[in-house]
Design a protein around this motif. Structure first.
Motif, PDB file in Angstrom:
ATOM      1  N   ALA A 174       0.823  -1.204   0.000  1.00 42.09           N
ATOM      2  CA  ALA A 174       0.000   0.000   0.000  1.00 42.09           C
ATOM      3  C   ALA A 174       0.862   1.261   0.000  1.00 42.09           C
ATOM      4  CB  ALA A 174      -0.912  -0.002   1.221  1.00 42.09           C
ATOM      5  N   VAL A 175       0.373   2.292  -0.703  1.00 48.54           N
ATOM      6  CA  VAL A 175       1.017   3.614  -0.686  1.00 48.54           C
ATOM      7  C   VAL A 175       0.503   4.366   0.533  1.00 48.54           C
ATOM      8  CG1 VAL A 175       1.332   5.787  -1.908  1.00 48.54           C
ATOM      9  CG2 VAL A 175       1.198   3.637  -3.192  1.00 48.54           C
ATOM     10  N   THR A 176       1.412   4.775   1.399  1.00 48.32           N
ATOM     11  CA  THR A 176       1.016   5.419   2.652  1.00 48.32           C
ATOM     12  C   THR A 176       1.655   6.801   2.756  1.00 48.32           C
ATOM     13  OG1 THR A 176       2.864   4.407   3.846  1.00 48.32           O
ATOM     14  CG2 THR A 176       0.786   3.187   3.813  1.00 48.32           C
ATOM     15  N   PRO A 177       0.975   7.761   3.383  1.00 46.87           N
ATOM     16  CA  PRO A 177       1.533   9.116   3.478  1.00 46.87           C
ATOM     17  C   PRO A 177       2.730   9.230   4.410  1.00 46.87           C
ATOM     18  CG  PRO A 177      -0.556   8.980   4.654  1.00 46.87           C
ATOM     19  CD  PRO A 177      -0.402   7.692   3.902  1.00 46.87           C
ATOM     20  N   VAL A 178       2.990   8.227   5.258  1.00 44.62           N
ATOM     21  CA  VAL A 178       4.216   8.282   6.057  1.00 44.62           C
ATOM     22  C   VAL A 178       5.425   7.869   5.233  1.00 44.62           C
ATOM     23  CG1 VAL A 178       3.054   7.896   8.252  1.00 44.62           C
ATOM     24  CG2 VAL A 178       3.922   5.930   6.962  1.00 44.62           C
ATOM     25  N   GLN A 179       5.192   7.280   4.049  1.00 40.85           N
ATOM     26  CA  GLN A 179       6.290   6.904   3.164  1.00 40.85           C
ATOM     27  C   GLN A 179       6.337   7.778   1.915  1.00 40.85           C
ATOM     28  OE1 GLN A 179       8.335   5.186   4.563  1.00 40.85           O
ATOM     29  NE2 GLN A 179       7.695   3.164   5.277  1.00 40.85           N
ATOM     30  N   ARG A 180       5.181   8.014   1.279  1.00 39.53           N
ATOM     31  CA  ARG A 180       5.143   8.865   0.094  1.00 39.53           C
ATOM     32  C   ARG A 180       4.449  10.176   0.450  1.00 39.53           C
ATOM     33  NH1 ARG A 180       2.743   6.751  -5.555  1.00 39.53           N
ATOM     34  NH2 ARG A 180       4.677   5.514  -5.427  1.00 39.53           N
ATOM     35  N   ASN A 181       5.195  11.253   0.392  1.00 39.14           N
ATOM     36  CA  ASN A 181       4.664  12.576   0.719  1.00 39.14           C
ATOM     37  C   ASN A 181       5.434  13.597  -0.102  1.00 39.14           C
ATOM     38  OD1 ASN A 181       4.025  15.084   2.111  1.00 39.14           O
ATOM     39  ND2 ASN A 181       3.180  13.772   3.722  1.00 39.14           N
ATOM     40  N   ASP A 182       4.732  14.300  -1.001  1.00 37.54           N
ATOM     41  CA  ASP A 182       5.420  15.218  -1.913  1.00 37.54           C
ATOM     42  C   ASP A 182       6.161  16.309  -1.156  1.00 37.54           C
ATOM     43  OD1 ASP A 182       4.535  13.760  -4.023  1.00 37.54           O
ATOM     44  OD2 ASP A 182       2.944  15.145  -4.616  1.00 37.54           O
ATOM     45  N   LEU A 183       5.509  16.905  -0.154  1.00 33.43           N
ATOM     46  CA  LEU A 183       6.152  17.961   0.623  1.00 33.43           C
ATOM     47  C   LEU A 183       5.297  18.257   1.833  1.00 33.43           C
ATOM     48  CD1 LEU A 183       8.797  19.533   0.196  1.00 33.43           C
ATOM     49  CD2 LEU A 183       7.440  21.418  -0.722  1.00 33.43           C
ATOM     50  N   ILE A 184       5.948  18.341   2.992  1.00 43.76           N
ATOM     51  CA  ILE A 184       5.246  18.603   4.240  1.00 43.76           C
ATOM     52  C   ILE A 184       6.048  19.584   5.084  1.00 43.76           C
ATOM     53  CG2 ILE A 184       6.297  16.506   5.207  1.00 43.76           C
ATOM     54  CD1 ILE A 184       4.031  16.355   7.216  1.00 43.76           C
ATOM     55  N   LEU A 255      -1.654  13.458   7.965  1.00 41.51           N
ATOM     56  CA  LEU A 255      -0.794  13.415   6.797  1.00 41.51           C
ATOM     57  C   LEU A 255      -1.587  13.181   5.515  1.00 41.51           C
ATOM     58  CD1 LEU A 255       2.214  11.245   8.079  1.00 41.51           C
ATOM     59  CD2 LEU A 255       2.002  13.741   8.019  1.00 41.51           C
ATOM     60  N   GLY A 256      -1.179  13.894   4.456  1.00 46.05           N
ATOM     61  CA  GLY A 256      -1.649  13.639   3.106  1.00 46.05           C
ATOM     62  C   GLY A 256      -0.473  13.241   2.241  1.00 46.05           C
ATOM     63  N   ARG A 257      -0.718  12.970   0.961  1.00 41.77           N
ATOM     64  CA  ARG A 257       0.372  12.532   0.091  1.00 41.77           C
ATOM     65  C   ARG A 257       0.847  13.627  -0.860  1.00 41.77           C
ATOM     66  NH1 ARG A 257      -2.486   7.341  -0.821  1.00 41.77           N
ATOM     67  NH2 ARG A 257      -2.837   7.984  -2.966  1.00 41.77           N
ATOM     68  N   ASP A 258       0.073  14.704  -0.999  1.00 39.83           N
ATOM     69  CA  ASP A 258       0.453  15.781  -1.906  1.00 39.83           C
ATOM     70  C   ASP A 258       1.220  16.866  -1.153  1.00 39.83           C
ATOM     71  OD1 ASP A 258      -0.857  14.483  -4.016  1.00 39.83           O
ATOM     72  OD2 ASP A 258      -2.776  15.350  -3.410  1.00 39.83           O
ATOM     73  N   ALA A 259       1.551  17.949  -1.849  1.00 42.17           N
ATOM     74  CA  ALA A 259       2.337  19.014  -1.240  1.00 42.17           C
ATOM     75  C   ALA A 259       1.474  19.852  -0.309  1.00 42.17           C
ATOM     76  CB  ALA A 259       2.963  19.891  -2.318  1.00 42.17           C
ATOM     77  N   PHE A 260       1.930  20.021   0.917  1.00 42.43           N
ATOM     78  CA  PHE A 260       1.324  20.904   1.913  1.00 42.43           C
ATOM     79  C   PHE A 260      -0.164  20.594   2.151  1.00 42.43           C
ATOM     80  CE2 PHE A 260       4.701  23.674  -0.080  1.00 42.43           C
ATOM     81  CZ  PHE A 260       5.633  23.451   0.932  1.00 42.43           C
ATOM     82  N   ASP A 261      -0.495  19.317   2.199  1.00 44.43           N
ATOM     83  CA  ASP A 261      -1.865  18.912   2.517  1.00 44.43           C
ATOM     84  C   ASP A 261      -1.861  18.098   3.813  1.00 44.43           C
ATOM     85  OD1 ASP A 261      -0.595  16.677   1.507  1.00 44.43           O
ATOM     86  OD2 ASP A 261      -2.370  15.891   0.485  1.00 44.43           O
TER      87      ASP A 261
END
Length: 513
Positions: A174-184, A255-261
């Motif tokens: 699975a794709v998870t926001p703790v692993q894939r995150n464009d920008l936080i 957490l989200g997976r896109d930038a600043f979400d």
């Protein structure tokens, strides 16, 4: 808020006692800044606990200040904890990146900027993911964390970090926001601090920040995934030379997976009071020991236990005793958990113990043999009445399993350990853990708190055996390589529920400046 205000009152009430404790008896000298050697746990969780070269000494001993673990002699996992002000003197700049650690913005160097960066490239494989026979995972993980720490005089600072995470590979589940995150925006806070008299210093920090003040089995930065766990809120503290106390009130970051979400999660709130007291060095002959009491208060509107999701309010009352007595290192902590879950009473507890002995002189490279034993209550998630399942909070999951196979809910383990230095700058930890569950009427839980479906319906206590090895090579002060491998042999409980053996292997390189 009522409990936070009560905690604030407790802080104020303890101030005079803390101040009185700053004057030692003539026969009880203050120990120096030589820090205790902590238990042999994963290298990237505990690190080499030594102060940064020539760093300004903390009011309270650095190792017990609630900053979290170090990653070698120069860096903390939480980069805000680093003090590079000694580089105001150019003659002390010995590293290739030291010019970035102290950038003066005025003539006297009272206003300065510290820059930081971390890049980690990691490759993980897991056979039988989820302990089910199937396609092996093959994940490539990359993270980059860039930070800036602005100091304006001795009393004000602003700290910020942005981070990104990449999750790729042949097959990585699975794709998870703790692993894939464009920008936080991983951290962004302002801090005001200073001396308040009678040997005390105090401060307050407001904004997005991490939290690591307490036992690593309950609270951690969560170094294992790409993105650290952080919170939005306020943290206040006061410290002297022999005691400290802190107060905090946080909301989780969602957490989200896109930038600043990645906004504030209003459904989860975490607050409490922490502290630490230095045990008199002569209490056990010659020792460096600390007692760290803590109270945590967690509110979660969407907590899942068994097949139900409900509001949970859980209080953690506990303390930790840890440090060195001669060549022996000890770390013992426990907590009692009370509260309500969907109108049901909570009554749970955990005990974590680790002890090891240096063979020969207790240096950082000494061979150490020891053991650890852990107990976490369980029961009630798939029934009614009192809920006895202990919460994992956001502790460091690799303490129990590198592959995150098991975690401290309805859980017991015993593990002999050995750590040694086979060659210069290489540290190896090996252990064999025997794992059981305590309640047959409840499930076996993973390192992220999920129940293994069906395990609540089979008999037995034997969960697994885990053979683990962790090796870390500090190639340079800025570059480390880590190899971590673990084999889980499924016990009767897992076998009866249809689960299989599994192996985890991770190898990564980390560059920090």
């Amino acid at each position: 808020m009522k409990r936070v205000l009560e905690g604030a009152a407790l802080c104020a009430a303890m101030m005079p006692a803390m101040a009185a404790a700053q004057t030692p008896a003539a026969s009880d000298p203050l120990p120096g800044q030589t820090l205790p050697t902590l238990p042999a746990t994963p290298v990237d969780q505990q690190g080499g606990i030594v102060p940064a070269p020539d760093a300004a000494p903390a009011t309270y001993p650095e190792a017990a200040s609630g900053f979290g673990a170090k990653a070698g002699p120069r860096f903390y996992l939480a980069r805000w904890a680093e003090d590079w002000s000694f580089l105001r003197d150019p003659s002390k700049r010995t590293g290739p990146f030291d010019a970035l650690k102290f950038i003066p913005l005025d003539a006297g160097g009272d206003i300065y900027l510290t820059l930081s960066d971390e890049q980690r490239l990691r490759h993980d494989t897991i056979t039988s993911p989820g302990l089910r026979a199937g396609r092996d995972t093959n994940a490539i993980l990359l993270r980059n964390i860039v930070g800036a720490d602005l100091h304006i005089g001795k009393n004000f600072r602003a700290f910020g970090q942005i981070a990104s995470g990449v999750q790729e590979g042949g097959y990585f589940g699975a794709v998870t926001p703790v692993q894939r995150n464009d920008l936080i925006v991983q951290q962004l806070f302002a801090e005001v601090k200073g001396d308040i008299g009678r040997g005390l210093s105090a401060g307050i920090r407001v904004g997005r920040q991490d939290f690591q003040d307490g036992p690593i089995q309950l609270v951690s930065i969560q170094e294992n995934p790409n993105i650290h766990i952080t919170f939005d809120g306020v943290r206040a503290y006061a410290s002297g030379s022999r005691a400290r106390i802190g107060l905090f009130d946080f909301r989780y970051t969602r957490l989200g997976r896109d930038a600043f979400d990645d906004p504030t999660d209003t459904s989860r709130r975490f607050s409490g009071v922490t502290g630490s007291v230095m045990v008199p060095p002569k209490a056990f002959g010659s020792s460096k020991l600390y007692i760290d009491p803590f109270f945590y208060y967690l509110r979660n509107r969407n907590q899942r236990w068994g097949t139900a999701t409900a509001r949970e309010e859980r209080r953690f009352w506990g303390a930790r005793l840890w440090g060195d007595v001669g060549s022996m290192n000890v770390d013992l902590n426990g907590n009692y958990q009370s509260g309500t879950y969907g109108g049901r009473r909570i009554a749970a507890y955990q005990i974590f113990a680790a002890q090891n002995f240096a063979l020969g002189k207790p240096t950082a490279t000494a061979t150490r043999i020891g053991w650890r034993a852990d107990y976490a209550s369980g029961g009630g998630a798939f029934g009614s009445g009192t809920l006895r399942n202990a919460s994992q909070l956001f502790g460091t999951a690799p303490y129990f399993s590198y592959g995150i196979f098991v975690g401290p809910t309805n859980y017991s383990d015993v593990a002999p350990t050995i750590s040694f230095t086979p060659m210069k700058d290489v540290r190896v930890l090996s252990e064999l853990a025997f794992v059981w569950r305590n309640s047959e009427r409840d499930a076996v839980y993973s390192g992220v708190g999920g129940a293994y479906a069906g395990t609540q319906n089979v008999t037995g206590h034997d969960v697994a055996k885990l053979l683990r090895l962790n090796a870390a090579w500090s190639a340079t002060p800025n570059l480390t390589f880590t190899l971590r491998t673990e084999y889980l042999r499924a016990g009767k409980v897992l076998e009866r529920a249809g689960y299989a053996d599994s192996a985890f292997t991770g190898i990564w390189a980390t560059f920090r400046l």
